[in-house]
Motif scaffolding. Sequence first.
Motif, PDB file in Angstrom:
ATOM      1  N   GLY A 129       6.916   4.623 -15.633  1.00  0.00           N
ATOM      2  CA  GLY A 129       6.387   5.062 -16.908  1.00  0.00           C
ATOM      3  C   GLY A 129       6.821   6.472 -17.286  1.00  0.00           C
ATOM      4  N   LEU A 130       6.312   6.961 -18.418  1.00  0.00           N
ATOM      5  CA  LEU A 130       6.626   8.283 -18.919  1.00  0.00           C
ATOM      6  C   LEU A 130       6.238   9.332 -17.890  1.00  0.00           C
ATOM      7  CD1 LEU A 130       7.669   9.859 -21.406  1.00  0.00           C
ATOM      8  CD2 LEU A 130       5.270  10.017 -22.159  1.00  0.00           C
ATOM      9  N   ASP A 131       7.183  10.189 -17.525  1.00  0.00           N
ATOM     10  CA  ASP A 131       6.968  11.234 -16.512  1.00  0.00           C
ATOM     11  C   ASP A 131       6.553  10.639 -15.167  1.00  0.00           C
ATOM     12  OD1 ASP A 131       7.510  13.231 -18.400  1.00  0.00           O
ATOM     13  OD2 ASP A 131       5.418  13.267 -19.061  1.00  0.00           O
ATOM     14  N   ARG A 132       6.834   9.347 -14.973  1.00  0.00           N
ATOM     15  CA  ARG A 132       6.530   8.658 -13.716  1.00  0.00           C
ATOM     16  C   ARG A 132       5.061   8.859 -13.326  1.00  0.00           C
ATOM     17  NH1 ARG A 132      11.092   7.330 -10.905  1.00  0.00           N
ATOM     18  NH2 ARG A 132      10.251   7.799  -8.842  1.00  0.00           N
ATOM     19  N   ARG A 133       4.202   8.762 -14.322  1.00  0.00           N
ATOM     20  CA  ARG A 133       2.790   9.074 -14.107  1.00  0.00           C
ATOM     21  C   ARG A 133       2.015   7.924 -13.458  1.00  0.00           C
ATOM     22  NH1 ARG A 133       0.658   9.960 -20.138  1.00  0.00           N
ATOM     23  NH2 ARG A 133       2.500  11.313 -20.082  1.00  0.00           N
ATOM     24  N   HIS A 134       2.541   6.684 -13.556  1.00  0.00           N
ATOM     25  CA  HIS A 134       1.844   5.549 -12.975  1.00  0.00           C
ATOM     26  C   HIS A 134       2.301   5.376 -11.528  1.00  0.00           C
ATOM     27  CE1 HIS A 134       0.122   4.362 -16.813  1.00  0.00           C
ATOM     28  NE2 HIS A 134       1.315   4.513 -17.343  1.00  0.00           N
ATOM     29  N   VAL A 135       1.373   5.500 -10.611  1.00  0.00           N
ATOM     30  CA  VAL A 135       1.690   5.487  -9.184  1.00  0.00           C
ATOM     31  C   VAL A 135       1.062   4.260  -8.537  1.00  0.00           C
ATOM     32  CG1 VAL A 135       1.525   6.768  -7.012  1.00  0.00           C
ATOM     33  CG2 VAL A 135       1.769   8.000  -9.181  1.00  0.00           C
ATOM     34  N   HIS A 136       1.820   3.640  -7.628  1.00  0.00           N
ATOM     35  CA  HIS A 136       1.338   2.456  -6.928  1.00  0.00           C
ATOM     36  C   HIS A 136       1.578   2.606  -5.437  1.00  0.00           C
ATOM     37  CE1 HIS A 136       1.128   0.161 -10.760  1.00  0.00           C
ATOM     38  NE2 HIS A 136       2.137   0.941 -11.080  1.00  0.00           N
ATOM     39  N   THR A 137       0.678   2.027  -4.656  1.00  0.00           N
ATOM     40  CA  THR A 137       0.904   1.893  -3.229  1.00  0.00           C
ATOM     41  C   THR A 137       1.050   0.400  -2.946  1.00  0.00           C
ATOM     42  OG1 THR A 137      -1.381   1.583  -2.436  1.00  0.00           O
ATOM     43  CG2 THR A 137      -0.684   3.838  -2.942  1.00  0.00           C
ATOM     44  N   VAL A 138       1.092   0.037  -1.692  1.00  0.00           N
ATOM     45  CA  VAL A 138       1.166  -1.387  -1.356  1.00  0.00           C
ATOM     46  C   VAL A 138      -0.217  -1.997  -1.559  1.00  0.00           C
ATOM     47  CG1 VAL A 138       1.661  -3.082   0.431  1.00  0.00           C
ATOM     48  CG2 VAL A 138       3.019  -1.007   0.277  1.00  0.00           C
ATOM     49  N   GLY A 139      -0.443  -2.553  -2.722  1.00  0.00           N
ATOM     50  CA  GLY A 139      -1.710  -3.223  -2.986  1.00  0.00           C
ATOM     51  C   GLY A 139      -2.653  -2.486  -3.908  1.00  0.00           C
ATOM     52  N   TRP A 140      -2.444  -1.187  -4.143  1.00  0.00           N
ATOM     53  CA  TRP A 140      -3.406  -0.413  -4.924  1.00  0.00           C
ATOM     54  C   TRP A 140      -2.729   0.312  -6.080  1.00  0.00           C
ATOM     55  CZ3 TRP A 140      -8.423  -1.153  -3.826  1.00  0.00           C
ATOM     56  CH2 TRP A 140      -8.765  -1.603  -2.550  1.00  0.00           C
ATOM     57  N   PHE A 141      -3.453   0.416  -7.196  1.00  0.00           N
ATOM     58  CA  PHE A 141      -3.105   1.356  -8.250  1.00  0.00           C
ATOM     59  C   PHE A 141      -3.668   2.719  -7.832  1.00  0.00           C
ATOM     60  CE2 PHE A 141      -3.292  -2.769 -10.248  1.00  0.00           C
ATOM     61  CZ  PHE A 141      -2.249  -2.763 -11.155  1.00  0.00           C
ATOM     62  N   ARG A 142      -2.989   3.793  -8.207  1.00  0.00           N
ATOM     63  CA  ARG A 142      -3.450   5.130  -7.831  1.00  0.00           C
ATOM     64  C   ARG A 142      -3.470   6.028  -9.050  1.00  0.00           C
ATOM     65  NH1 ARG A 142      -1.009   9.718  -3.736  1.00  0.00           N
ATOM     66  NH2 ARG A 142       0.075  10.367  -5.642  1.00  0.00           N
ATOM     67  N   HIS A 143      -4.631   6.619  -9.343  1.00  0.00           N
ATOM     68  CA  HIS A 143      -4.769   7.556 -10.448  1.00  0.00           C
ATOM     69  C   HIS A 143      -5.215   8.913  -9.915  1.00  0.00           C
ATOM     70  CE1 HIS A 143      -5.326   4.482 -13.988  1.00  0.00           C
ATOM     71  NE2 HIS A 143      -4.123   4.478 -13.476  1.00  0.00           N
ATOM     72  N   ALA A 183      10.964   0.633  -6.045  1.00  0.00           N
ATOM     73  CA  ALA A 183      10.040   0.554  -4.921  1.00  0.00           C
ATOM     74  C   ALA A 183      10.683   1.076  -3.647  1.00  0.00           C
ATOM     75  CB  ALA A 183       9.593  -0.890  -4.712  1.00  0.00           C
ATOM     76  N   THR A 184       9.886   1.740  -2.828  1.00  0.00           N
ATOM     77  CA  THR A 184      10.290   2.157  -1.497  1.00  0.00           C
ATOM     78  C   THR A 184       9.551   1.301  -0.489  1.00  0.00           C
ATOM     79  OG1 THR A 184      10.585   4.429  -2.246  1.00  0.00           O
ATOM     80  CG2 THR A 184      10.386   4.071   0.120  1.00  0.00           C
ATOM     81  N   PRO A 185      10.219   0.642   0.446  1.00  0.00           N
ATOM     82  CA  PRO A 185       9.536  -0.243   1.383  1.00  0.00           C
ATOM     83  C   PRO A 185       8.474   0.483   2.200  1.00  0.00           C
ATOM     84  CG  PRO A 185      11.910  -0.598   1.438  1.00  0.00           C
ATOM     85  CD  PRO A 185      11.671   0.630   0.632  1.00  0.00           C
ATOM     86  N   PRO A 186       7.283  -0.108   2.342  1.00  0.00           N
ATOM     87  CA  PRO A 186       6.165   0.552   3.013  1.00  0.00           C
ATOM     88  C   PRO A 186       6.146   0.275   4.509  1.00  0.00           C
ATOM     89  CG  PRO A 186       5.423  -1.489   2.052  1.00  0.00           C
ATOM     90  CD  PRO A 186       6.897  -1.371   1.745  1.00  0.00           C
ATOM     91  N   TRP A 187       7.167   0.685   5.257  1.00  0.00           N
ATOM     92  CA  TRP A 187       7.171   0.442   6.687  1.00  0.00           C
ATOM     93  C   TRP A 187       7.466   1.741   7.413  1.00  0.00           C
ATOM     94  CZ3 TRP A 187       8.688  -3.195   3.262  1.00  0.00           C
ATOM     95  CH2 TRP A 187       9.953  -3.065   2.716  1.00  0.00           C
ATOM     96  N   PRO A 188       7.336   1.742   8.739  1.00  0.00           N
ATOM     97  CA  PRO A 188       7.527   2.981   9.497  1.00  0.00           C
ATOM     98  C   PRO A 188       8.839   3.667   9.142  1.00  0.00           C
ATOM     99  CG  PRO A 188       6.663   1.270  10.910  1.00  0.00           C
ATOM    100  CD  PRO A 188       6.974   0.613   9.589  1.00  0.00           C
ATOM    101  N   GLY A 189       8.776   5.003   9.017  1.00  0.00           N
ATOM    102  CA  GLY A 189       9.963   5.766   8.678  1.00  0.00           C
ATOM    103  C   GLY A 189      10.084   6.058   7.200  1.00  0.00           C
TER     104      GLY A 189
END
Length: 365
Positions: free
Chosen positions: A295-309, A5-11
Amino acid sequence: MTGRATPPWPGVTGDTADAFVPYGDLPATSRDDEALGRRLEDAVDAADAPDVVLAFSRHGHRTLRWGGTAPPPPVPRPELRYELGSASKTFTGLLLAQLIRRGLLSGGETAVGCLDPGRSTGPAPVTLAHLVTHTSGLPALPGDFFPRALPAWRTNPYARYPAGRVIDAFLRHRPRHRPGTRWHYSNFGVAVLGHAITGATGTGWEELLAGHVLRPLALSDTGTRALGPGADAVGHRKDGRTPVPAFDAGGFRAAGAVRATPRDLLTFLEAHLAPPPEPLAGALLSMHTPVLRRGLDRRHVHTVGWFRHPTDSGPMYFHSGATLGQQAFLGFRPDTGSAVAALCTRRFRAHDPFVATAYALLAEQ
């Protein structure tokens, strides 16, 4: 599955190729309205639940359809508040993002330090960022949750696990994996996040949510506790006939306690598409930024609170949820300016079509 995870804050830096662009005033045509209305009506019928509401927004132009197998309630279905279950995590994620934007938190605080300041955190502590991104190493639920919940399994199992027990279970737990190295969806983790935010700020999670999210977005028909008949939709068991009590999240409020009307949910989703002026604009924009790939090929993406497809023209963001008697799906697409709030009052069943139908509705629009 692994992830970091990368922290979701300014910068924050990373994948921002799909930078947010506010949509303009592009009203749908009458032909579009008719086709969408029929599509929503078909989705209502397919849900096969006592009460169903499908709420759709495109560039702020709203279309709602509702129905169900039960007789219409005294209050029109779109005016009732529905239980969101795990989709409540999108509200908790936005709250954390806003507290970070305002400088009240950094996201790097350790959960142990927030909950028990005198305790040693150890060499690899769980942080608030780990909790919100499901990389804390915590299981889905505490190990002793099921024995305590079993006597109320068909009514309100979470109510038997209060806040103090959630905190104690976390302080006693020893993660199997180093925090930040593996993704594992955890109601336990987001529940701990709510209590840690309270400990760090000295203000209750519900008060923070109201002050930093609900009131700024004018979500007057959104809350965390049932108000009773005439205000809240009634959930049902899998048979679609037997009512169940209003959901009580117990100590897991940050993970699943939010309930809202369909129109409030569209307002919430539209704010992600076209953020209103401050104080929430920056936090809402940050909700689009990928913070985790797995996941495989890092295909599963997430934001802070949301799944992203991905879709053919851009990403879609979504989260579903369920309680003992209701289901919910929330989603939005910046590329088309579309948002969907889908709600029904029947417990999830094997091969249940509800969430898949709502997902397809958003993906196709």
